[in-house]
Design a protein around this motif. Structure first.
Motif, PDB file in Angstrom:
ATOM      1  N   GLU A 755       0.868  -0.799  -0.196  1.00  0.00           N
ATOM      2  CA  GLU A 755      -0.065  -0.212   0.007  1.00  0.00           C
ATOM      3  C   GLU A 755       0.406   1.280   0.139  1.00  0.00           C
ATOM      4  O   GLU A 755       1.795   0.955   0.627  1.00  0.00           O
ATOM      5  CB  GLU A 755      -1.285   0.452   1.577  1.00  0.00           C
ATOM      6  CG  GLU A 755      -1.994  -1.424   1.019  1.00  0.00           C
ATOM      7  CD  GLU A 755      -2.929  -1.280   2.319  1.00  0.00           C
ATOM      8  OE1 GLU A 755      -2.802   0.111   3.094  1.00  0.00           O
ATOM      9  OE2 GLU A 755      -3.586  -1.908   2.516  1.00  0.00           O
ATOM     10  N   ARG A 804      -6.289   1.709  -7.142  1.00  0.00           N
ATOM     11  CA  ARG A 804      -6.036   0.754  -6.078  1.00  0.00           C
ATOM     12  C   ARG A 804      -6.337   0.975  -4.719  1.00  0.00           C
ATOM     13  O   ARG A 804      -6.914   1.202  -3.513  1.00  0.00           O
ATOM     14  CB  ARG A 804      -5.284  -0.231  -6.495  1.00  0.00           C
ATOM     15  CG  ARG A 804      -5.006  -1.344  -5.446  1.00  0.00           C
ATOM     16  CD  ARG A 804      -3.811  -2.021  -6.171  1.00  0.00           C
ATOM     17  NE  ARG A 804      -3.439  -3.541  -5.282  1.00  0.00           N
ATOM     18  CZ  ARG A 804      -2.064  -3.702  -5.815  1.00  0.00           C
ATOM     19  NH1 ARG A 804      -1.238  -3.720  -6.432  1.00  0.00           N
ATOM     20  NH2 ARG A 804      -2.017  -4.824  -4.485  1.00  0.00           N
ATOM     21  N   SER A 808      -8.625   0.078  -1.259  1.00  0.00           N
ATOM     22  CA  SER A 808      -8.645   0.316  -0.170  1.00  0.00           C
ATOM     23  C   SER A 808      -9.073   0.915   1.618  1.00  0.00           C
ATOM     24  O   SER A 808      -9.255   0.594   2.235  1.00  0.00           O
ATOM     25  CB  SER A 808      -6.496  -0.049  -0.118  1.00  0.00           C
ATOM     26  OG  SER A 808      -5.623  -0.235   1.469  1.00  0.00           O
TER      27      SER A 808
END
Length: 991
Positions: A755, A804, A808
């Protein structure tokens, strides 16, 4: 008193007696003489006189000389034809005085054989004298008429016949003794008193036409002297210096003369002469009409359109102007063809061009037509054409091969060593060669048919042909030359062959040739081969050949194969990645004795050995290292450092990978997760997008435990590795995606980089607590510079998060009613761009309260006034309404409520101070004690551009929204609550 040495009186008496006895005889003799003088021999007087002179010289056995003198006096113009040789005798006089009863019928080499040629003098003269060293005779129309008058007195029938003829009498039947002698140096002279000026002009024209052909037709004459009182004298002699002559003679079978007149049957000998003017004399008017006829031996009326003059003893008809066809003529023409071929051979041997003698075009007449096929057949069998390989050797046309078009002599000679019968054709002679049956081939066909047997001398052949590569068609033809190979074979055509650079090891080339590479024998190597399709190769080019790659991959453990590949790599220096992609699969001995692909080995003691796990990347054997050296092994693929490899022609689609021979597929084998990366590129750039070249750090999956900080430091420090990490991949449209190295470190390395993380700590509220949108950097990357951190997932703030990452973040907010810090909520509303609409969103649920709510309970506020209507839905106060509706997949608030203001309130003027701050603000507004919209109490509202409010703060908000200047609401509130601060507010806004 005139002496009569030749008994002319008896001859006259006999002739006159015959005429008296039968006047018809006079008529016959007169008609025959007239026919010959005015018809058959009308233009042959000089020729017939020259013929008699040649025969006289032949009888005497001396070289013949002839004087032709034309002289004009006050009374007449006289032609004198004087010759050397046998003088006049009684038999000769009898022959002159008779018709068609020649005394020469038994003389084998006599030219005159018919006994009528002397009658030609009557075409121009009525008074003729023949003066010799033995005496003289004369013939006279005037004297003949006198004698006939006397005889006519005794025979009435004769007198009547003379009258009917009106002076046209046979002068040559009555010889009369004559006084006089020939010119000094000559034995006999014929003196013609020309009839008139017309006859004189005719004779003068005939004298002007006398030339070499007369000497050639009468070989008994060696000299002709022409004297004309109107022109300088001419002497014709030494004819052989100006002409190339071929002659032959022999005897004919008697059977061939069976159908000939009796007088001719004894003349069985034949003679043929062909004469071709030498080059220096061919510019003169040689080819006059009289020369373009058959001479038999004197000119006939049979046209002959050939380069050479023909003199042949052909049978003639009674006019002596046409050849009599039949077996005799055929036999002589057969001999003429053989002599013509001999003439061509003589021309060839003298360095001339024999093909100029080849007849082309249409025949000029019957004899020409009968002769041409015979000439072609004889020429075809005669070795006339110079062999290309040896000009001193000559080849018959029937066995010859020639090239259409120009080929340099050196090239022709070299080709002649390999093509039997190849000859050199002079320029412009293709038609003549074809007429002879020479196999004239296009250059391309000849090259195609060159024998492929190894005859040696290939380099010399190619050198001789090199100049032809300047011509397009010739260069194309040379593409099919035979080419000798290293393995001993000779192949057809240079295309597909390779010419190795000098210095490559012969043993290496032999092995490579065994793998299917058609390598030209070094002894035959020549630049010509490269110009016509051969590929020049060095060691690197050979390494790029599919045959070499295939052989190495088929037997990667074979010692000979391995040694050959290493030798080529050693010669190539430092092959590029596309070669190292497959050389890295060649197996070498590892330190533990196992055969291992080169790209799975490291150099002992190197950086790679320190950073990579030896259980994955074993050290190479010391024996191999000692034999080849570290540089060669590294060039093959053994690791000494961390390496960046280049993959060419990359498509963003795993299905694009080729088979095992595809360098891209081979290169991908050394990159862990390559297919997954292509799938990632397809998702980011579009499936199948062409990205071209991708540079990637290899062996990341082999990093030893605990060495990631060192590896990342190397990646950040070494320029070529740093570029492989930092440089994004771009598609043709300009779209960008992460490099393979950055993708692998984030997705497949166990470095907690899945991340995004903050590039700066102050971006992480509460030290990266669970409510943070951007987390703190993992320890493994904390010491790296910002560019490297960014490549590994570092961001400067929420605006840099990708879809993305946003998905998240929003996925973490899944608890309804959980409070959300306003800064995180604002960042979410402004920057969020998840892959799919979230199930929960942060939203206003009441005044000053932001909580996580289910997306089904939320709506996007059309304008700030809707922030008050949390009774309708939890409100998402987005700046870009359209974007928020699309990103969060929410309805607009106006779609859920009408937004209608209830009746009531007092309309009043907006204070002037407001317009000082916002000139476009509305002029009026409605004040309410209890403002209700759709029955719900609110502090302010804007309906159809009109402002409603219950207090001044609400009025400021309503005016700002109505004017489209929401950012001025607080300045408006200041001037509404304290008009004295208007100037201050305006100045503040202006600065």
């Amino acid at each position: 008193m005139t002496v009569d040495p030749f008994g002319t009186a008896a001859l006259r008496a006999a002739v006159l007696g015959a005429w008296i006895a039968s006047p018809a005889r006079l008529r016959e003799d007169a008609n025959v003489e007239e026919d010959h003088a005015r018809g058959y021999y009308r233009d042959r007087v000089l020729i017939e006189l020259a013929q008699n002179a040649a025969d006289a010289a032949a009888r005497a056995g001396v070289p013949g000389r002839l004087l032709l003198r034309l002289a004009r006096t006050a009374d007449a113009t006289t032609l004198v034809a004087a010759n050397v040789g046998a003088p006049l005798d009684e038999a000769g006089v009898a022959s002159l005085a008779s018709m068609r009863a020649s005394t020469k019928r038994d003389a084998s080499h006599a030219v005159g054989r018919y006994g009528v040629g002397f009658a030609a003098v009557r075409a121009v003269a009525d008074e003729v004298s023949v003066l010799s060293t033995t005496g003289g005779v004369r013939f006279s129309v005037r004297d003949t008429a006198a004698m006939l008058d006397e005889a006519g007195a005794r025979a009435a029938g004769l007198a009547d016949e003379v009258r009917r003829r009106d002076g046209s009498l046979p002068a040559l039947r009555l010889p009369i003794p004559a006084d006089g002698r020939p010119p000094t140096g000559y034995d006999t002279a014929v003196v013609l008193e020309l009839r008139d000026e017309v006859a004189a002009d005719e004779v003068r024209a005939l004298l002007a036409a006398v030339g070499d052909p007369l000497l050639l037709a009468l070989p008994g004459l060696v000299e002709i002297l022409v004297e004309d009182d109107e022109h300088p004298p001419r002497r014709l002699a030494d004819v052989a210096r100006r002409w190339t002559v071929a002659s032959d003679e022999g005897e004919l079978p008697l059977a061939l003369l069976a159908d000939r007149p009796v007088e001719e049957r004894s003349a069985r000998s034949w003679r043929v002469t062909w004469a071709l003017p030498n080059r220096g004399g061919r510019d003169e008017p040689l080819r006059r009409a009289t020369d373009r006829v058959v001479h038999a031996p004197t000119p006939t009326d049979e046209p002959l359109d050939l380069p050479a003059l023909l003199v042949a003893t052909l049978p003639l008809d009674p006019t002596r102007r046409h050849v009599s066809t039949g077996p005799l003529a055929d036999a002589v023409l057969d001999h003429a063809a053989d002599v013509y071929a001999a003439l061509a051979l003589e021309v060839a041997q003298a360095g001339g061009d024999p093909l100029e003698l080849v007849p082309t075009g249409l025949p000029a007449g019957p004899v020409d037509g009968a002769l041409r096929p015979r000439l072609l057949d004889a020429l075809r069998r005669t070795p006339l054409l110079p062999a290309a390989a040896d000009p001193d050797r000559r080849v018959p046309a029937a066995m010859a091969v020639a090239i259409a078009g120009f080929v340099p002599p050196e090239a022709l000679a070299a080709l002649g060593q390999r093509v039997a019968g190849l000859v050199a054709l002079p320029p412009g002679r293709r038609a003549q060669a074809s007429a002879l049956g020479v196999d004239v081939r296009p250059f391309a066909d000849l090259v195609d048919e060159l024998p492929a047997a190894d005859a040696g001398g290939w380099a010399e052949l190619y050198e001789s042909l090199a100049s032809l590569t300047q011509d397009g068609p010739a260069r194309e033809a040379l593409g099919s030359l035979p080419v000798p190979l290293v393995d001993g074979r000779v192949v057809r055509g240079a295309r597909g062959t390779v010419v190795a650079e000098p210095g490559l090891d012969a043993a290496v080339l032999a092995v490579v040739a065994g793998w299917g590479v058609r390598i030209v024998d070094p002894d035959a190597a020549h630049p010509l081969l490269e110009r016509v399709g051969a590929e020049p190769v060095d060691a690197l080019t050979l390494l790029r050949r599919p045959e070499v790659r295939r052989a190495a991959l088929d037997e990667p453990e074979d010692d000979e194969t391995v040694a050959t590949v290493l030798a080529l790599v050693q010669a190539a220096g430092d092959p590029p990645d596309d070669v190292r992609a497959w050389t890295g699969l060649v197996e070498l001995e590892a330190a533990d004795g196992e055969s291992t692909p080169a790209d799975g080995l490291v150099i002992p003691g190197s950086t790679a050995a320190e950073l990579l796990d030896d259980r994955v990347m074993a050290p190479v054997s010391l024996d191999v290292l000692d034999r080849w050296g570290a540089d060669v092994l590294v060039a093959v693929g053994v690791r000494r450092d961390l390496v960046a490899v280049t993959v060419e022609d990359v498509l963003a689609d795993p299905a694009s990978l080729g088979d095992g021979d595809d360098p891209a597929a081979l290169q991908g084998q050394s990159l862990d997760g390559w297919e997954d990366y292509l799938e990632h590129l397809g998702a980011t750039l579009g499936s199948g997008a062409y990205v071209g070249e991708v540079v990637a750090v290899a062996d990341l999956d082999a990093v030893a435990e605990g060495r990631w900080p060192d590896v990342l430091a190397v990646l950040a420090r070494e320029p070529h590795l740093r570029r492989a990490l930092l440089d994004p991949v771009r598609s043709e449209t300009g779209a960008r995606a992460s490099s393979y190295t950055a993708w692998w470190l984030r997705e497949r390395a166990d470095l907690d980089l899945h991340e995004p993380f903050a590039l700066r700590d102050e971006l992480v509220p509460d030290a990266g607590g669970p409510d943070a949108i951007v987390r703190a950097a993992p320890p493994v990357v904390a010491g790296l510079d910002a560019e490297v951190q960014r490549a590994l997932g570092g961001v400067a703030g929420p605006s840099e998060l990708d879809a993305r990452a946003w998905s998240s973040v929003l996925a973490r907010w899944d608890s309804d009613g959980a409070p959300v810090p306003v800064d995180l909520a604002v960042a979410t509303w402004r920057w969020a761009s998840p892959d799919e609409p979230p199930e929960h969103v942060p939203a206003l649920v009441g005044p000053g309260r932001i909580e996580v709510v289910a997306a089904v309970d939320a709506a996007v506020a059309d304008a700030p006034m809707w922030w008050q209507r949390t009774d309708v839905a939890a409100m998402v106060p987005a700046v870009d309404v359209e974007r928020a509706v699309e990103v969060f997949d929410l309805p607009r608030a106006s779609e859920l409520a009408a937004g209608i203001v209830d009746d009531g309130g007092t309309t009043t003027q907006v204070p002037d101070a407001v317009h000082s701050v916002l000139a476009s603000a509305p002029r009026t507004w409605t004040e309410h004690d209890d403002l209700r919209v759709d029955g719900v109490s609110v502090d302010w509202w804007v309906e159809d551009g009109h402002s409603h409010a219950v207090h001044l703060a609400g009025l400021a908000a309503a005016l700002a929204q109505a004017a489209g200047r929401w950012e001025l609401r607080y300045a408006l509130e200041v001037v509404l609550t304290d008009p004295g601060r208007t100037v201050e507010a305006v100045i503040d806004l202006g600065t």
